[in-house]
Each structure stands twice: as C-alpha cells, then as structure tokens.
Design a protein around this motif. Structure first.
Motif, PDB file in Angstrom:
ATOM      1  N   ASP A  18       0.816  -1.219   0.000  1.00  0.00           N
ATOM      2  CA  ASP A  18       0.000   0.000   0.000  1.00  0.00           C
ATOM      3  C   ASP A  18       0.851   1.273   0.000  1.00  0.00           C
ATOM      4  OD1 ASP A  18       1.019  -0.112   2.552  1.00  0.00           O
ATOM      5  OD2 ASP A  18      -0.914  -0.113   3.567  1.00  0.00           O
ATOM      6  N   TYR A  19       2.136   1.129  -0.333  1.00  0.00           N
ATOM      7  CA  TYR A  19       3.034   2.278  -0.274  1.00  0.00           C
ATOM      8  C   TYR A  19       2.609   3.382  -1.241  1.00  0.00           C
ATOM      9  CZ  TYR A  19       7.260   5.122  -0.480  1.00  0.00           C
ATOM     10  OH  TYR A  19       8.137   6.173  -0.450  1.00  0.00           O
ATOM     11  N   ASP A  20       2.296   3.025  -2.485  1.00  0.00           N
ATOM     12  CA  ASP A  20       1.967   4.037  -3.490  1.00  0.00           C
ATOM     13  C   ASP A  20       0.792   4.894  -3.042  1.00  0.00           C
ATOM     14  OD1 ASP A  20       4.007   3.062  -5.012  1.00  0.00           O
ATOM     15  OD2 ASP A  20       2.734   2.027  -6.449  1.00  0.00           O
ATOM     16  N   GLU A  21      -0.240   4.257  -2.487  1.00  0.00           N
ATOM     17  CA  GLU A  21      -1.417   4.988  -2.063  1.00  0.00           C
ATOM     18  C   GLU A  21      -1.133   5.911  -0.877  1.00  0.00           C
ATOM     19  OE1 GLU A  21      -1.333   1.740  -2.714  1.00  0.00           O
ATOM     20  OE2 GLU A  21      -2.446   1.823  -4.615  1.00  0.00           O
ATOM     21  N   SER A  22      -0.117   5.564  -0.098  1.00  0.00           N
ATOM     22  CA  SER A  22       0.185   6.365   1.091  1.00  0.00           C
ATOM     23  C   SER A  22       0.996   7.616   0.768  1.00  0.00           C
ATOM     24  CB  SER A  22       0.936   5.510   2.118  1.00  0.00           C
ATOM     25  OG  SER A  22       2.253   5.217   1.672  1.00  0.00           O
ATOM     26  N   GLN A  23       1.581   7.673  -0.423  1.00  0.00           N
ATOM     27  CA  GLN A  23       2.433   8.821  -0.782  1.00  0.00           C
ATOM     28  C   GLN A  23       1.581   9.884  -1.483  1.00  0.00           C
ATOM     29  OE1 GLN A  23       5.625   8.818   0.453  1.00  0.00           O
ATOM     30  NE2 GLN A  23       4.729   6.991   1.365  1.00  0.00           N
ATOM     31  N   ASP A  24       0.748  10.565  -0.695  1.00  0.00           N
ATOM     32  CA  ASP A  24      -0.211  11.482  -1.286  1.00  0.00           C
ATOM     33  C   ASP A  24      -0.009  12.938  -0.875  1.00  0.00           C
ATOM     34  OD1 ASP A  24      -0.929  11.229   1.338  1.00  0.00           O
ATOM     35  OD2 ASP A  24      -3.041  10.775   0.955  1.00  0.00           O
ATOM     36  N   SER A  25       1.124  13.242  -0.246  1.00  0.00           N
ATOM     37  CA  SER A  25       1.337  14.634   0.165  1.00  0.00           C
ATOM     38  C   SER A  25       1.741  15.479  -1.036  1.00  0.00           C
ATOM     39  CB  SER A  25       2.412  14.718   1.249  1.00  0.00           C
ATOM     40  OG  SER A  25       3.706  14.576   0.693  1.00  0.00           O
ATOM     41  N   ASP A  26       1.361  16.742  -0.982  1.00  0.00           N
ATOM     42  CA  ASP A  26       1.707  17.669  -2.070  1.00  0.00           C
ATOM     43  C   ASP A  26       3.219  17.802  -2.214  1.00  0.00           C
ATOM     44  OD1 ASP A  26      -0.964  18.106  -2.582  1.00  0.00           O
ATOM     45  OD2 ASP A  26      -1.065  19.960  -1.412  1.00  0.00           O
ATOM     46  N   ALA A  27       3.931  17.836  -1.083  1.00  0.00           N
ATOM     47  CA  ALA A  27       5.386  18.010  -1.135  1.00  0.00           C
ATOM     48  C   ALA A  27       6.053  16.813  -1.793  1.00  0.00           C
ATOM     49  CB  ALA A  27       5.944  18.225   0.270  1.00  0.00           C
ATOM     50  N   TYR A  28       5.605  15.610  -1.448  1.00  0.00           N
ATOM     51  CA  TYR A  28       6.187  14.415  -2.056  1.00  0.00           C
ATOM     52  C   TYR A  28       5.953  14.414  -3.559  1.00  0.00           C
ATOM     53  CZ  TYR A  28       7.021   9.542  -3.266  1.00  0.00           C
ATOM     54  OH  TYR A  28       7.482   8.399  -3.875  1.00  0.00           O
ATOM     55  N   ARG A  29       4.722  14.681  -3.982  1.00  0.00           N
ATOM     56  CA  ARG A  29       4.415  14.673  -5.415  1.00  0.00           C
ATOM     57  C   ARG A  29       5.203  15.749  -6.153  1.00  0.00           C
ATOM     58  NH1 ARG A  29      -0.955  13.840  -3.518  1.00  0.00           N
ATOM     59  NH2 ARG A  29      -1.399  16.042  -3.867  1.00  0.00           N
ATOM     60  N   ALA A  30       5.375  16.907  -5.517  1.00  0.00           N
ATOM     61  CA  ALA A  30       6.146  17.982  -6.148  1.00  0.00           C
ATOM     62  C   ALA A  30       7.598  17.575  -6.318  1.00  0.00           C
ATOM     63  CB  ALA A  30       6.041  19.264  -5.325  1.00  0.00           C
ATOM     64  N   CYS A  31       8.167  16.908  -5.317  1.00  0.00           N
ATOM     65  CA  CYS A  31       9.554  16.459  -5.420  1.00  0.00           C
ATOM     66  C   CYS A  31       9.704  15.420  -6.528  1.00  0.00           C
ATOM     67  CB  CYS A  31      10.038  15.902  -4.090  1.00  0.00           C
ATOM     68  SG  CYS A  31      10.397  17.174  -2.837  1.00  0.00           S
ATOM     69  N   VAL A  32       8.755  14.490  -6.626  1.00  0.00           N
ATOM     70  CA  VAL A  32       8.792  13.516  -7.720  1.00  0.00           C
ATOM     71  C   VAL A  32       8.835  14.235  -9.061  1.00  0.00           C
ATOM     72  CG1 VAL A  32       7.455  11.759  -8.952  1.00  0.00           C
ATOM     73  CG2 VAL A  32       7.673  11.636  -6.468  1.00  0.00           C
ATOM     74  N   ASP A  33       7.962  15.206  -9.234  1.00  0.00           N
ATOM     75  CA  ASP A  33       7.897  15.930 -10.511  1.00  0.00           C
ATOM     76  C   ASP A  33       9.211  16.649 -10.817  1.00  0.00           C
ATOM     77  OD1 ASP A  33       5.295  15.074 -10.865  1.00  0.00           O
ATOM     78  OD2 ASP A  33       4.380  16.956 -10.201  1.00  0.00           O
ATOM     79  N   PHE A  34       9.800  17.282  -9.792  1.00  0.00           N
ATOM     80  CA  PHE A  34      11.057  18.000 -10.011  1.00  0.00           C
ATOM     81  C   PHE A  34      12.213  17.037 -10.314  1.00  0.00           C
ATOM     82  CE2 PHE A  34       9.348  21.791  -7.558  1.00  0.00           C
ATOM     83  CZ  PHE A  34       9.365  22.644  -8.647  1.00  0.00           C
ATOM     84  N   VAL A  35      12.250  15.903  -9.622  1.00  0.00           N
ATOM     85  CA  VAL A  35      13.321  14.931  -9.886  1.00  0.00           C
ATOM     86  C   VAL A  35      13.234  14.443 -11.324  1.00  0.00           C
ATOM     87  CG1 VAL A  35      14.199  12.628  -9.332  1.00  0.00           C
ATOM     88  CG2 VAL A  35      13.604  14.199  -7.491  1.00  0.00           C
ATOM     89  N   VAL A  36      12.047  14.098 -11.771  1.00  0.00           N
ATOM     90  CA  VAL A  36      11.868  13.617 -13.147  1.00  0.00           C
ATOM     91  C   VAL A  36      12.241  14.716 -14.142  1.00  0.00           C
ATOM     92  CG1 VAL A  36      10.158  12.843 -14.834  1.00  0.00           C
ATOM     93  CG2 VAL A  36      10.135  11.921 -12.511  1.00  0.00           C
ATOM     94  N   LYS A  37      11.785  15.928 -13.890  1.00  0.00           N
ATOM     95  CA  LYS A  37      12.079  17.047 -14.798  1.00  0.00           C
ATOM     96  C   LYS A  37      13.580  17.290 -14.923  1.00  0.00           C
ATOM     97  CE  LYS A  37      11.760  22.096 -14.937  1.00  0.00           C
ATOM     98  NZ  LYS A  37      11.272  23.300 -14.214  1.00  0.00           N
ATOM     99  N   HIS A  38      14.281  17.320 -13.786  1.00  0.00           N
ATOM    100  CA  HIS A  38      15.699  17.675 -13.815  1.00  0.00           C
ATOM    101  C   HIS A  38      16.597  16.507 -14.228  1.00  0.00           C
ATOM    102  CE1 HIS A  38      15.533  21.796 -12.404  1.00  0.00           C
ATOM    103  NE2 HIS A  38      14.712  21.441 -11.433  1.00  0.00           N
ATOM    104  N   ALA A  39      16.125  15.280 -14.063  1.00  0.00           N
ATOM    105  CA  ALA A  39      16.940  14.136 -14.501  1.00  0.00           C
ATOM    106  C   ALA A  39      17.154  14.188 -16.008  1.00  0.00           C
ATOM    107  CB  ALA A  39      16.277  12.828 -14.099  1.00  0.00           C
ATOM    108  N   ALA A  40      16.093  14.447 -16.750  1.00  0.00           N
ATOM    109  CA  ALA A  40      16.137  14.694 -18.189  1.00  0.00           C
ATOM    110  C   ALA A  40      17.132  13.789 -18.924  1.00  0.00           C
ATOM    111  CB  ALA A  40      16.479  16.162 -18.448  1.00  0.00           C
ATOM    112  N   PRO A  41      16.961  12.472 -18.851  1.00  0.00           N
ATOM    113  CA  PRO A  41      17.927  11.591 -19.521  1.00  0.00           C
ATOM    114  C   PRO A  41      17.813  11.648 -21.031  1.00  0.00           C
ATOM    115  CG  PRO A  41      16.078  10.313 -18.694  1.00  0.00           C
ATOM    116  CD  PRO A  41      15.899  11.720 -18.179  1.00  0.00           C
TER     117      PRO A  41
END
Length: 202
Positions: A18-41
C-alpha cells in the motif's frame, strides 16, 4: 541514523503493497515531478535510481532513457516494482538490491536519481553516500528528499523524527561540492523538503 538499514528495509517491506497509495502529500508529489524534470535523460543514457521503492521515478524516466536501474534495500518494495514492470511491459528497467554506499552497479552510469530515501542515513553516512554515487562518475545527480532549509525546526515537522534523520541544505550542498559536483538547480518545495541538482564539475 535512528534505525538500522535492515530495520528500515523490514519496515518498508511490511508496507510495500500500500506504499503508493500512502504517498499522497503535495510536497512528495512535487519532489517527484522536479526529480523527473531535472533528470532529463537522453535516449541512450543509463539512469541509476537509488532508493527506488516501487519504481515511481524509474518508470517515469524509462520512456526517455536507454536503461533505468532501480536499487533498494527492501525486497518487498522491489517485488512491487518488478510486478509493475511486468504488468506494464516495460523492458528497459531492472530492479535489484542496492544501497547508496554500495549501489550494486556494473558499468557506466550517466544520471543518478533518488527521491525521499537518503534522509534515513545519518549526516556522515549521507556524505559517504554522495561520495559513493560520485565515484560512479555520472554527469548529473538529482536528489529529492527531506532537507532543512530553515535554521529552526518546524513545530509540525514534515518528517517523522522517530525514524527520519534529515540533513540541512547546507550539509548536502557541501557534500556535493566536496565530491566534485556543482549545484545547478535548487527547488525548495517547503522549508523541509526539496530537490538538488548537481552536475559533475571535475
């Protein structure tokens, strides 16, 4: 470090389903988005995602990368990630046991990512972890995590002081600099969470 890595691994394995469902904070989701954006492989890049969990970052980067290597200490989380890969038919990702200071990788790595995992290490261990990742000589390291930007701890911390051990932004910045990397972007999501982008400078 308030708990051993094995204790953390067991704790995450217990909650893997149930880990995925528990990661619902705005800060966590924002960090995911920034990591993906800046990784830019680039399309032929090898990406190492440390503390991959159930693969949120790994799967987001897979369409643009040549190969994504997910590493985690929790077998339960890795099982969930492998199931996702099979269900989605994603064939350029792989998942296996690995740690910050021993990522279990053979061959070159172009980009390293990690999101909300390093804060489980003590300060000296974080420095050792950054040194170990830098030794792989990626051109870019993108770290999203709990990190303290302010001087004072918040009244209602974003993290759990019983199990988490976040570093200050300054300590992480110094560790990257000492490892031969320059910070090229800083995303402060909250005063207690953000994303650092470090590019190899030597």
């Amino acid at each position: 470090m308030k708990k051993s890595l094995d204790e953390h691994a067991e704790r995450f394995s217990e909650h893997a389903a149930d880990y995925d469902e528990s990661q619902d904070s705005d800060a966590y989701r924002a960090c995911v988005d920034f990591v993906v954006k800046h990784a830019a492989p680039a399309e032929d890049d090898v990406v190492l995602d440390v503390g991959t969990g159930t693969g949120a970052i790994a799967f987001a980067l897979a369409p643009d990368a040549g190969e994504v290597i997910g590493r985690d200490i929790s077998e339960g989380m890795l099982e969930q990630a492998r199931e996702k890969a099979a269900e989605r038919g994603v064939d350029n990702v792989s998942f296996a046991e690995g740690r910050f200071r021993d990522p279990n990788v053979d061959g070159p790595v172009d980009v390293v990512t990690s999101n909300f995992a390093m804060h489980h290490l003590g300060d000296d261990e974080k420095r050792d972890a950054i040194d170990a990742l830098a030794a792989l000589e990626p051109r870019r390291i993108v770290l999203g995590d709990v990190m303290l930007f302010g001087d004072d701890e918040a009244d209602a911390p974003f993290y759990d002081p019983a199990v988490d051990d976040p570093a200050t932004f300054g300590l992480l910045a110094d560790a990257f600099t000492d490892a031969g990397y320059a910070l090229t972007a800083v995303e402060m999501v909250t005063e207690q969470a953000g994303v650092l982008v470090a590019e190899r400078s030597v």
